[in-house]
Scaffold this motif. Sequence first.
Motif, PDB file in Angstrom:
ATOM      1  N   VAL A  36       1.273   1.639 -16.369  1.00 12.44           N
ATOM      2  CA  VAL A  36       0.833   0.531 -14.795  1.00 12.44           C
ATOM      3  C   VAL A  36       0.418   1.540 -13.670  1.00 12.44           C
ATOM      4  CG1 VAL A  36       0.599  -1.466 -13.421  1.00 12.44           C
ATOM      5  CG2 VAL A  36       0.861  -1.747 -16.043  1.00 12.44           C
ATOM      6  N   MET A  37       1.621   1.881 -13.476  1.00 12.37           N
ATOM      7  CA  MET A  37       1.656   3.062 -12.827  1.00 12.37           C
ATOM      8  C   MET A  37       1.172   4.804 -12.742  1.00 12.37           C
ATOM      9  SD  MET A  37       3.218   1.487 -10.007  1.00 12.37           S
ATOM     10  CE  MET A  37       4.061   2.759  -8.927  1.00 12.37           C
ATOM     11  N   GLN A  38       1.404   4.862 -12.633  1.00 12.85           N
ATOM     12  CA  GLN A  38      -0.174   5.905 -13.767  1.00 12.85           C
ATOM     13  C   GLN A  38      -1.394   5.687 -13.487  1.00 12.85           C
ATOM     14  OE1 GLN A  38       1.551   7.380 -17.426  1.00 12.85           O
ATOM     15  NE2 GLN A  38       2.816   8.635 -16.623  1.00 12.85           N
ATOM     16  N   GLY A  39      -1.847   4.497 -14.268  1.00 10.25           N
ATOM     17  CA  GLY A  39      -2.832   3.938 -14.208  1.00 10.25           C
ATOM     18  C   GLY A  39      -3.634   3.884 -12.840  1.00 10.25           C
ATOM     19  N   ARG A  40      -2.509   2.970 -11.928  1.00 17.70           N
ATOM     20  CA  ARG A  40      -2.814   3.178 -11.029  1.00 17.70           C
ATOM     21  C   ARG A  40      -3.313   4.422  -9.957  1.00 17.70           C
ATOM     22  NH1 ARG A  40       1.165  -1.502  -9.034  1.00 17.70           N
ATOM     23  NH2 ARG A  40       0.647  -3.255 -10.178  1.00 17.70           N
ATOM     24  N   GLN A  41      -2.346   5.368 -10.347  1.00 20.46           N
ATOM     25  CA  GLN A  41      -2.539   6.620  -9.700  1.00 20.46           C
ATOM     26  C   GLN A  41      -3.331   7.573  -9.861  1.00 20.46           C
ATOM     27  OE1 GLN A  41       1.115   8.292 -10.547  1.00 20.46           O
ATOM     28  NE2 GLN A  41       3.103   7.601  -9.334  1.00 20.46           N
ATOM     29  N   VAL A  42      -4.132   7.569 -10.870  1.00 18.07           N
ATOM     30  CA  VAL A  42      -4.956   8.278 -11.659  1.00 18.07           C
ATOM     31  C   VAL A  42      -6.541   7.688 -10.982  1.00 18.07           C
ATOM     32  CG1 VAL A  42      -6.286   9.073 -13.510  1.00 18.07           C
ATOM     33  CG2 VAL A  42      -3.707   9.107 -13.844  1.00 18.07           C
ATOM     34  N   PHE A  43      -6.390   6.387 -11.342  1.00 21.99           N
ATOM     35  CA  PHE A  43      -7.812   5.125 -10.723  1.00 21.99           C
ATOM     36  C   PHE A  43      -8.054   5.780  -8.864  1.00 21.99           C
ATOM     37  CE2 PHE A  43      -9.621   1.458  -8.488  1.00 21.99           C
ATOM     38  CZ  PHE A  43     -10.888   1.333  -9.820  1.00 21.99           C
ATOM     39  N   TYR A  44      -6.584   5.467  -8.162  1.00 24.80           N
ATOM     40  CA  TYR A  44      -6.961   5.724  -6.764  1.00 24.80           C
ATOM     41  C   TYR A  44      -6.899   7.148  -6.231  1.00 24.80           C
ATOM     42  CZ  TYR A  44      -6.216   0.506  -6.733  1.00 24.80           C
ATOM     43  OH  TYR A  44      -6.003  -0.811  -6.656  1.00 24.80           O
ATOM     44  N   PHE A  45      -6.747   7.988  -7.267  1.00 27.58           N
ATOM     45  CA  PHE A  45      -7.009   9.443  -7.383  1.00 27.58           C
ATOM     46  C   PHE A  45      -8.159   9.472  -7.186  1.00 27.58           C
ATOM     47  CE2 PHE A  45      -6.837  13.745  -8.194  1.00 27.58           C
ATOM     48  CZ  PHE A  45      -6.477  14.622  -7.037  1.00 27.58           C
ATOM     49  N   LEU A  97      -3.492   3.977  -3.541  1.00 24.61           N
ATOM     50  CA  LEU A  97      -3.346   5.377  -3.776  1.00 24.61           C
ATOM     51  C   LEU A  97      -1.305   5.186  -3.080  1.00 24.61           C
ATOM     52  CD1 LEU A  97      -2.843   7.437  -5.924  1.00 24.61           C
ATOM     53  CD2 LEU A  97      -3.437   9.044  -4.199  1.00 24.61           C
ATOM     54  N   VAL A  98      -1.137   5.094  -2.187  1.00 28.99           N
ATOM     55  CA  VAL A  98      -0.362   5.504  -2.003  1.00 28.99           C
ATOM     56  C   VAL A  98       0.624   4.384  -1.952  1.00 28.99           C
ATOM     57  CG1 VAL A  98       1.957   5.871   0.092  1.00 28.99           C
ATOM     58  CG2 VAL A  98      -0.685   6.936  -0.354  1.00 28.99           C
ATOM     59  N   LEU A  99       0.489   3.264  -1.817  1.00 29.48           N
ATOM     60  CA  LEU A  99       1.090   1.497  -0.745  1.00 29.48           C
ATOM     61  C   LEU A  99       1.065   1.092  -2.745  1.00 29.48           C
ATOM     62  CD1 LEU A  99      -1.194   0.238   1.461  1.00 29.48           C
ATOM     63  CD2 LEU A  99       1.869   0.362   1.732  1.00 29.48           C
ATOM     64  N   ARG A 100       0.205   0.399  -3.942  1.00 33.36           N
ATOM     65  CA  ARG A 100       0.208   1.026  -5.403  1.00 33.36           C
ATOM     66  C   ARG A 100       0.612   1.686  -6.039  1.00 33.36           C
ATOM     67  NH1 ARG A 100      -3.953  -2.592  -8.126  1.00 33.36           N
ATOM     68  NH2 ARG A 100      -2.608  -3.447  -8.643  1.00 33.36           N
ATOM     69  N   GLY A 101       0.011   2.337  -5.761  1.00 33.26           N
ATOM     70  CA  GLY A 101       0.382   3.844  -6.547  1.00 33.26           C
ATOM     71  C   GLY A 101       1.638   4.709  -7.351  1.00 33.26           C
ATOM     72  N   TYR A 102       2.335   4.574  -5.179  1.00 31.61           N
ATOM     73  CA  TYR A 102       3.618   5.485  -5.713  1.00 31.61           C
ATOM     74  C   TYR A 102       4.425   4.089  -5.029  1.00 31.61           C
ATOM     75  CZ  TYR A 102       1.029   9.523  -6.318  1.00 31.61           C
ATOM     76  OH  TYR A 102      -0.008  10.681  -6.977  1.00 31.61           O
ATOM     77  N   LEU A 103       4.645   3.761  -4.093  1.00 31.88           N
ATOM     78  CA  LEU A 103       5.559   2.763  -3.545  1.00 31.88           C
ATOM     79  C   LEU A 103       5.570   1.499  -4.142  1.00 31.88           C
ATOM     80  CD1 LEU A 103       4.762   3.249   0.058  1.00 31.88           C
ATOM     81  CD2 LEU A 103       6.738   3.841  -1.665  1.00 31.88           C
ATOM     82  N   SER A 125       3.602  -1.175  -3.244  1.00 29.01           N
ATOM     83  CA  SER A 125       3.404  -2.258  -2.296  1.00 29.01           C
ATOM     84  C   SER A 125       1.682  -3.013  -3.435  1.00 29.01           C
ATOM     85  CB  SER A 125       3.995  -1.675  -1.586  1.00 29.01           C
ATOM     86  OG  SER A 125       3.203  -2.781  -0.559  1.00 29.01           O
ATOM     87  N   GLU A 126       2.053  -4.417  -2.275  1.00 29.38           N
ATOM     88  CA  GLU A 126       0.646  -5.137  -2.741  1.00 29.38           C
ATOM     89  C   GLU A 126       0.154  -5.188  -1.857  1.00 29.38           C
ATOM     90  OE1 GLU A 126      -0.555  -5.496  -6.059  1.00 29.38           O
ATOM     91  OE2 GLU A 126       1.058  -4.848  -7.248  1.00 29.38           O
ATOM     92  N   ILE A 127       0.867  -4.460  -0.480  1.00 30.97           N
ATOM     93  CA  ILE A 127      -0.027  -5.128   0.340  1.00 30.97           C
ATOM     94  C   ILE A 127      -1.508  -5.216   0.802  1.00 30.97           C
ATOM     95  CG2 ILE A 127       0.331  -4.363   3.263  1.00 30.97           C
ATOM     96  CD1 ILE A 127       2.856  -3.017   3.059  1.00 30.97           C
ATOM     97  N   LEU A 128      -1.889  -4.278   0.663  1.00 27.86           N
ATOM     98  CA  LEU A 128      -3.085  -4.333   0.780  1.00 27.86           C
ATOM     99  C   LEU A 128      -4.168  -4.672   0.074  1.00 27.86           C
ATOM    100  CD1 LEU A 128      -4.122  -1.229   2.875  1.00 27.86           C
ATOM    101  CD2 LEU A 128      -4.263  -3.057   3.715  1.00 27.86           C
ATOM    102  N   PHE A 129      -3.229  -5.217  -1.254  1.00 26.79           N
ATOM    103  CA  PHE A 129      -4.645  -5.197  -2.531  1.00 26.79           C
ATOM    104  C   PHE A 129      -5.565  -7.047  -2.753  1.00 26.79           C
ATOM    105  CE2 PHE A 129      -4.460  -8.051  -6.577  1.00 26.79           C
ATOM    106  CZ  PHE A 129      -5.274  -7.360  -7.830  1.00 26.79           C
ATOM    107  N   TYR A 130      -5.002  -7.808  -1.309  1.00 26.39           N
ATOM    108  CA  TYR A 130      -5.509  -8.524  -1.311  1.00 26.39           C
ATOM    109  C   TYR A 130      -7.139  -8.624  -0.509  1.00 26.39           C
ATOM    110  CZ  TYR A 130      -2.760 -11.700  -4.161  1.00 26.39           C
ATOM    111  OH  TYR A 130      -2.084 -11.680  -5.499  1.00 26.39           O
ATOM    112  N   VAL A 131      -7.216  -7.573   0.144  1.00 24.74           N
ATOM    113  CA  VAL A 131      -8.127  -6.563   1.760  1.00 24.74           C
ATOM    114  C   VAL A 131      -8.970  -5.231   0.957  1.00 24.74           C
ATOM    115  CG1 VAL A 131      -8.024  -5.814   3.958  1.00 24.74           C
ATOM    116  CG2 VAL A 131      -5.988  -7.651   3.288  1.00 24.74           C
TER     117      VAL A 131
END
Length: 184
Positions: free
Chosen positions: A81-90, A136-142, A144-150
């Motif tokens: 999951v984390m790798q997928g997020r990192q690759v996707f957002y990057f 990338l920073v928030l979901r991929g590394y930290l 965190s879902e702070i901006l997920f719904y935005v």
Amino acid sequence: MNEFYQVTGWIIRTLELFIVLFLLYSFKQHRFELFFGGKSTLKKQSDHELHSCFLSSLAIIVFYTISGSLASYIIDLPLEVMQGRQVFYFAMVCNGVSFILVLYLLHAIRGCTFSATARVVTYLAFLTVLMNFAQLVLRGYLNSEILFYVYGPVVMLCNVSTFVVLAKYPLYKLMESRLAKGEI
């Protein structure tokens, strides 16, 4: 909700393709120049604006299609999951930055000035890049879902705004030509 964003994305891409086709149809006398013209074909400010709008529309169609295909491909990769997020957002950040650079280079190569359309499209692309970088920073590394719904609504709003900005120039020219002919 992801299906809604995907369908909306394809609808916007289709409408933007119609803008490119409309520009080619409406300005038949400039077809060859729109693709292969240089500084010599840009005599008036209206020529600069037409070429800039066409370059913006064409670059958007190409890069939106690439980003949609790339996003689907990355989502289907067998990654954690984390790798997928990192690759996707990057990948989305790189795609957005590439779009901005290509748009700038196309204008520089063609020798035409940035129209208001190209500037606004660039600003909207930059906002999308910032959103992808934040994710990338928030979901991929930290994680965190702070901006997920935005994130989704902002990116969709940027895409719709890009379409509106692109559609403004051809619609304005269409109305101008109809007024000149006395059809309206």
